[in-house]
Motif scaffolding. Sequence first.
Motif, mmCIF file in Angstrom:
data_model
loop_
_atom_site.group_PDB
_atom_site.id
_atom_site.type_symbol
_atom_site.label_atom_id
_atom_site.label_comp_id
_atom_site.label_asym_id
_atom_site.label_seq_id
_atom_site.Cartn_x
_atom_site.Cartn_y
_atom_site.Cartn_z
ATOM 1 N N ALA A 4 -53.708 -32.919 -65.880
ATOM 2 C CA ALA A 4 -53.388 -33.172 -64.472
ATOM 3 C C ALA A 4 -51.971 -32.718 -64.130
ATOM 4 N N ASP A 5 -51.857 -31.920 -63.073
ATOM 5 C CA ASP A 5 -50.537 -31.523 -62.586
ATOM 6 C C ASP A 5 -50.074 -32.535 -61.538
ATOM 7 N N GLY A 6 -48.964 -32.225 -60.862
ATOM 8 C CA GLY A 6 -48.431 -33.151 -59.870
ATOM 9 C C GLY A 6 -49.412 -33.452 -58.757
ATOM 10 N N ASP A 7 -50.163 -32.440 -58.323
ATOM 11 C CA ASP A 7 -51.130 -32.635 -57.242
ATOM 12 C C ASP A 7 -52.248 -33.576 -57.683
ATOM 13 N N ASP A 8 -52.771 -33.361 -58.873
ATOM 14 C CA ASP A 8 -53.833 -34.225 -59.387
ATOM 15 C C ASP A 8 -53.323 -35.650 -59.608
ATOM 16 N N ALA A 9 -52.110 -35.755 -60.147
ATOM 17 C CA ALA A 9 -51.548 -37.076 -60.407
ATOM 18 C C ALA A 9 -51.322 -37.844 -59.112
ATOM 19 N N LEU A 10 -50.874 -37.142 -58.083
ATOM 20 C CA LEU A 10 -50.692 -37.790 -56.785
ATOM 21 C C LEU A 10 -52.016 -38.347 -56.268
ATOM 22 N N LYS A 11 -53.085 -37.583 -56.439
ATOM 23 C CA LYS A 11 -54.395 -38.054 -56.000
ATOM 24 C C LYS A 11 -54.828 -39.301 -56.774
ATOM 25 N N VAL A 12 -54.530 -39.342 -58.076
ATOM 26 C CA VAL A 12 -54.880 -40.512 -58.888
ATOM 27 C C VAL A 12 -54.155 -41.750 -58.373
ATOM 28 N N TRP A 13 -52.853 -41.634 -58.182
ATOM 29 C CA TRP A 13 -52.069 -42.773 -57.695
ATOM 30 C C TRP A 13 -52.495 -43.165 -56.284
ATOM 31 N N ARG A 14 -52.717 -42.174 -55.452
ATOM 32 C CA ARG A 14 -53.072 -42.467 -54.053
ATOM 33 C C ARG A 14 -54.403 -43.208 -53.965
ATOM 34 N N ARG A 15 -55.397 -42.757 -54.717
ATOM 35 C CA ARG A 15 -56.700 -43.420 -54.680
ATOM 36 C C ARG A 15 -56.625 -44.818 -55.278
ATOM 37 N N ALA A 16 -55.826 -44.976 -56.330
ATOM 38 C CA ALA A 16 -55.676 -46.298 -56.939
ATOM 39 C C ALA A 16 -55.023 -47.278 -55.967
ATOM 40 N N ILE A 17 -54.027 -46.798 -55.244
ATOM 41 C CA ILE A 17 -53.325 -47.668 -54.294
ATOM 42 C C ILE A 17 -54.216 -47.985 -53.103
ATOM 43 N N GLU A 18 -54.984 -46.997 -52.624
ATOM 44 C CA GLU A 18 -55.920 -47.281 -51.533
ATOM 45 C C GLU A 18 -57.000 -48.275 -51.980
ATOM 46 N N ALA A 19 -57.455 -48.158 -53.218
ATOM 47 C CA ALA A 19 -58.462 -49.085 -53.731
ATOM 48 C C ALA A 19 -57.908 -50.506 -53.827
#
Length: 396
Positions: free
Chosen positions: A165-180
């Motif tokens: 995972a690069d920065g873009d993928d990692a951002l998506k992981v954190w963003r989805r976790a926080i939205e969840a």
Amino acid sequence: MAKTTALPGVQPALLKWARESAHLSLDEVAGRLKKSVEEVDAWEQSGAQGPSYAQLEKMAYELYKRPLAIFFLPEPPAEPRPEAEFRALPDADLRDLSRETVLLIRRARAYQASLVELFDGRSPVSHPIWKQVQPTDYKSAQSAAAVVRERLSVPAPGDKEWGTADGDDALKVWRRAIEASGVFVFKDTFKQKEISGFCLAHPELPVVMINNSTTKTRQIFSLLHELTHILVGWRAISTFDEAPLKRLPPADQRIERYCNQLAAEILVPARDFAALVAGLPRNVESLSSDDFSALAERYRVSREVILRRFRDENRVSQAFYEERKREWDGQRVEKQGSGGNFYATKGAYLSEWLLSEVFARYGRRQITVDEAADLIGVKPKQVDELESRFLQGLAA
């Protein structure tokens, strides 16, 4: 030249309120309207004078971004001012926010209103994270951060689940976790480049908006920083620069420093970091930017977050930290492609949960295309294409 006629019924107090709430000066408005400052000032001071209909339209739709009807109200509507609503910045800085930043705050409030309408004012999450985790209940930021990571179910640093995972993928992981976890995350391009993000408090439906005009790894820290604000009940606008922090009252400084510490600990757990850098010299100022980048890659964060870790451990001087930060700040703008696609951009900027809920209801014909467009802030003719692209992204 035909003489323009002032429009009857326009309230001078509304004209002044609309200008000031958009953080525009008399000079700026006069320049945009090609009028003298004295004339615009007279509109705001005297009921005997006022703008024409065409001038009022330009002021409403182009300058102040307000409905035309609002200028005919008997008095200005109640609306929180940034200096009354937010913390983490001195009042003088809040009063000096640009028009574009004020409009982004207003847009975020509109999204939050959409969420209130969609979810009847209640969080769609059974156990929102800010009701589960009270950082002050823990003895240290380290113990609080461990609980936050556990609640978010984010893989540990270096875990194989991160893969490549690069920065873009990692951002998506954190963003989805926080939205969840119950926090709705939006992005936008901030023209006021020094602003990294802000959060809007709500007992059930808090909103975060982060600045997309920087690297993805820097956005990750901004996102976690705003999450910590929500966890400590701190309504805040944040900047990349730490200088405003020094102008806050001492009690506010302590809270903001704790938020910085907590966000850094969530992203770069102290024990893991200590093991990783155990072989390095006590003073690490001889490390190159590439060395800092290699450390940052493990945690999918910016080099500045790693450097802050070393500063907090007294392994670099404050002067070295500030020098490197200035150097890296000059490189932080994310490279953008030419043009850009409206639908891809809008899909990336809007909360995934908001889009999912709106399109689910639209697909079931529980709301009309006009209602769907209003809820997500687009034109009705754009709804179907945005829905199609959003669903394709989920299926990918």
